[in-house]
Design an enzyme around this catalytic site. Structure first.
Site, PDB file in Angstrom:
ATOM      1  N   ASP A  10      18.713   0.496  14.469  1.00 45.18           N
ATOM      2  CA  ASP A  10      19.607  -0.253  13.617  1.00 45.18           C
ATOM      3  C   ASP A  10      18.477  -1.479  12.413  1.00 45.18           C
ATOM      4  OD1 ASP A  10      21.417  -0.029  14.896  1.00 45.18           O
ATOM      5  OD2 ASP A  10      21.593  -1.654  15.575  1.00 45.18           O
ATOM      6  N   LYS A 108      26.995   3.361  16.649  1.00 43.51           N
ATOM      7  CA  LYS A 108      27.779   3.051  17.518  1.00 43.51           C
ATOM      8  C   LYS A 108      28.392   1.794  16.522  1.00 43.51           C
ATOM      9  CE  LYS A 108      23.873   0.430  18.151  1.00 43.51           C
ATOM     10  NZ  LYS A 108      23.861  -0.364  17.478  1.00 43.51           N
ATOM     11  N   CYS A 153      20.377  -4.913  20.113  1.00 43.63           N
ATOM     12  CA  CYS A 153      20.606  -3.810  20.558  1.00 43.63           C
ATOM     13  C   CYS A 153      19.128  -2.731  20.849  1.00 43.63           C
ATOM     14  CB  CYS A 153      20.353  -3.022  19.186  1.00 43.63           C
ATOM     15  SG  CYS A 153      22.695  -3.402  18.568  1.00 43.63           S
TER      16      CYS A 153
HETATM   17  C1  VGL Z   1      23.339  -6.619  16.514  1.00 43.04           C
HETATM   18  C2  VGL Z   1      24.378  -7.518  16.947  1.00 43.04           C
HETATM   19  C3  VGL Z   1      25.800  -7.108  16.325  1.00 43.04           C
HETATM   20  C4  VGL Z   1      21.831  -5.289  16.538  1.00 43.04           C
HETATM   21  C5  VGL Z   1      24.250  -5.343  16.242  1.00 43.04           C
HETATM   22  O1  VGL Z   1      21.954  -4.972  16.086  1.00 43.04           O
HETATM   23  O2  VGL Z   1      20.785  -5.841  17.394  1.00 43.04           O
HETATM   24  N1  VGL Z   1      23.680  -7.459  17.357  1.00 43.04           N
HETATM   25  N2  VGL Z   1      25.731  -6.154  15.737  1.00 43.04           N
END
Ligand code: VGL
Ligand code: ZN
Length: 199
Positions: A10, A108, A153
Site C-alpha cells: 500500500d 484488496k 496492512c
Molecule cells: C490501511 C487502514 C485502512 C493500510 C488500509 O494500508 O494499512 N489501513 N486501509
C-alpha cells in the site's frame, strides 16, 4: 533468490503526507523500498482499492466519526476517512515508487461490505485474495514485507503469511505506522508471538 518475494504494501498517495489517511512520514519508505527491491527477484505490490461508499469509511455510517470502531457482521471494524477510492489519485502508487519489476499487483478492499487489511484474507479472515495460492504455485516460500502501515496492512499480512506457513519477515525500517491507540505496540507483539521476523 528463487523462493523469496518482496511484498510492497500500500505505498499509495492517500497513505503519504497530504493524503486522505496520511501515515506520518509515510513517503520516507519510497526510496528505501526502491533500494530494497533490488535484492529480490520477485516483487509483488498490494493496492488498497475501495469503491465509493465502502463499509470501512466513517462517512458511510450515519453519526460515526473516523477512527471509531463499530461492529460489522464479521467483527470489529475501525472506521477510516474516505481513502484509496478506485481510480483516484489517492489510490495511485506514490510517483517515486519504482514498480516496473512488480510481477503482481494484489488489489484488496474492493468488496463494498468488507474491508481487507491483509494481502491474504479479507477482514472476515476467511475470504482469500488468492495470494497464498499464487505464491505456492510460483514456488515462493518466504516473503519480506515493507510499506504502509506497519500496524495495519503490513502486520495483518505478515500474520496471515505466517499462519499460511510462509516464512515472514517485516523490514521495519521500510515501514511507517498509523499507531492508533497503541496499535503499533500491540501488533509488533502479535507478530513476534507468531514467529514473524522483525528486522
Ligand atoms: C490501511 C487502514 C485502512 C493500510 C488500509 O494500508 O494499512 N489501513 N486501509
Ligand atoms: Zn483501506
Amino acid at each position: 533468490m528463487a523462493g523469496k518475494a518482496l511484498i510492497v504494501v500500500d505505498v499509495q498517495n492517500d497513505f503519504c503526507p497530504g493524503g486522505a489517511l496520511a501515515v506520518d512520514r509515510g513517503d520516507e519508505v519510497v526510496p528505501l523500498i526502491n533500494t530494497l527491491a533490488k535484492n529480490f527477484e520477485h516483487v509483488i505490490l498490494t493496492q488498497d482499492w475501495h469503491p465509493a461508499g465502502h463499509s470501512s469509511f466513517a462517512s458511510t455510517h450515519k453519526g460515526r466519526q473516523a477512527f471509531e470502531t463499530i461492529e460489522l457482521p464479521y467483527g470489529d471494524q475501525t472506521l477510516w476517512p474516505d481513502h484509496c477510492i478506485q481510480g483516484s489519485d489517492g489510490a495511485a502508487f506514490h510517483s517515486g515508487l519504482v514498480w516496473t519489476k512488480a510481477e503482481l499487483v494484489v488489489r484488496k478492499g474492493f468488496r463494498p461490505s468488507i474491508d481487507s487489511y491483509s494481502a491474504f484474507f479479507e477482514n472476515d479472515h476467511k475470504t482469500p485474495t488468492g495470494l497464498a495460492g499464487y505464491l505456492r504455485e510460483r514456488g515462493i516460500s518466504d516473503i519480506t514485507l515493507a510499506g504502509l502501515a506497519t500496524d495495519y496492512c503490513v502486520a495483518y499480512s505478515a500474520l496471515d503469511a505466517a499462519g499460511q506457513g510462509f516464512g515472514a519477515t517485516v523490514q521495519l525500517d521500510c515501514c511507517r505506522a498509523i499507531d492508533l491507540s497503541g496499535s503499533l505496540e500491540k501488533m509488533l507483539g502479535k507478530m513476534k508471538a507468531a514467529g514473524v521476523a522483525l528486522v
